[in-house]
Write a protein that holds these residues in place. Structure first.
Motif: not given
Length: 335
Positions: A190-193, A199, A202, A221-224, A247
């Motif tokens: 689980y990450t942030h773009r 990155r 990632q 991703n957090t935006d998803e 993340w």
């Protein structure tokens, strides 16, 4: 000026078209010199690597620095992270004879205009940006104004300004490898773009997965998906994974109650690792396994790097502070 000759006050005067006397008085911070002239003299002195017989600290303003810290990060769940960095900066600034002023700013309001006004108000000779990434106009202003900038807990992929950050790539590789060593082969990250530092995490995750035969990595991703949504997806079996590398600790801790609840459909061997080793990781039940970041060391290194630039170092540097694996209670070995 010949490359091996040390810059003199005459060199500064020639470059600015002023008298040597004006340069001398500006460097000594004497009265009768306008702030604008004094700043220009000091800027050119730094750019030429000028040293007086009394040493680099004798150039007025060289030992005055401004640190801007995002207000949201300093007052939210990340406060422990940035408080540690600020404490490190303050301690090292005192030891290095640097007059450091720390100001909180709203992330959305961080513009070049705000930065230049803050620098002018504090008469700072150097700038530290904590958790704030660089952009082209900022880098150009830094070079033109002769005000060195150091990113703290950040990095600039374009190598325009210097930076100090934790070893994000290696920390993420280490966390993922810990799960792989425990027998997990289907791992979610689980990450942030957006930020360059994230990155790098990632990349560390992807590298560890790629080096292990049979391992499959899933990236979300957090935006998803927000943290709560991701937890519901995991509990509903949407992702065929047995472990998760998250993340940061805040998101990981938010998921613990659901993952380890008695009624959770996930197997008891489901494993989760965070990143940062924030205070909440140690207070969580079970104790979160995470990547420890020496936040005070980041702050100390940022001051040391800024001092190098104030003393004439012009090479852009990207420093990484080593991280370590903190073995908590949220990683289980698969049979």
């Amino acid at each position: 000026m010949p490359p091996n000759r040390r810059a003199s006050q005459a060199d500064i005067a020639e470059k600015l078209g002023v008298s040597v006397s004006t340069v001398s008085r500006a460097l000594a911070n004497e009265i009768g010199i306008s702030d604008g002239v004094r700043r220009e003299v000091q800027r050119v002195a730094r750019s030429l690597g000028y040293r007086s017989k009394h040493g680099p600290a004798s150039v007025a303003g060289d030992r005055r620095a401004l640190a801007l810290v995002p207000l949201g990060s300093a007052t939210s769940g990340l406060s422990g992270f940035y408080f540690g960095i600020v404490e490190g900066m303050q301690a090292q600034a005192a030891a290095a004879g640097v007059q450091l002023e720390v100001r909180l700013v709203k992330e959305a309001a961080v513009t070049l205009d705000l930065i230049t006004k803050q620098v002018a108000q504090t008469d700072a000779g150097g700038l530290l940006l904590a958790g704030i990434d660089a952009w082209s106009d900022l880098a150009a202003w830094s070079q033109q104004a002769g005000i060195p900038v150091v990113l703290v807990n950040g990095s600039d992929p374009d190598m325009r300004v210097s930076s100090v950050s934790p070893a994000n790539y290696y920390g993420a590789f280490m966390a993922t490898q810990r799960l792989l060593d425990a027998g997990h082969r289907r791992i979610l990250h689980y990450t942030h773009r957006y930020r360059p530092t994230i990155r790098q995490r990632q990349r560390g995750f992807e590298t560890a997965i790629s080096r292990t035969p049979g391992a499959v990595g899933t990236m979300v991703n957090t935006d998803e998906r927000q943290t709560g949504e991701l937890l519901r997806d995991l509990l509903a079996g949407k992702y065929d994974v047995t472990a998760a590398f998250i993340w940061n600790d805040i998101a990981a801790v938010e998921m613990l109650d659901g993952i380890y609840a008695p009624e959770s459909p996930l197997p008891r061997s489901f494993s989760i690792i965070g990143f940062d080793d924030l205070p909440i990781a140690g207070m969580a039940t079970p104790r979160l396994s995470t990547v420890h970041v020496d936040r005070e060391a980041i702050g100390r290194a940022a001051i040391n790097l800024l001092v190098q630039h104030l003393e004439g170092e012009t090479a852009v540097q990207q420093l990484e502070i080593g991280v370590s694996m903190l073995i908590g209670e949220t990683v289980s070995t698969l049979a």
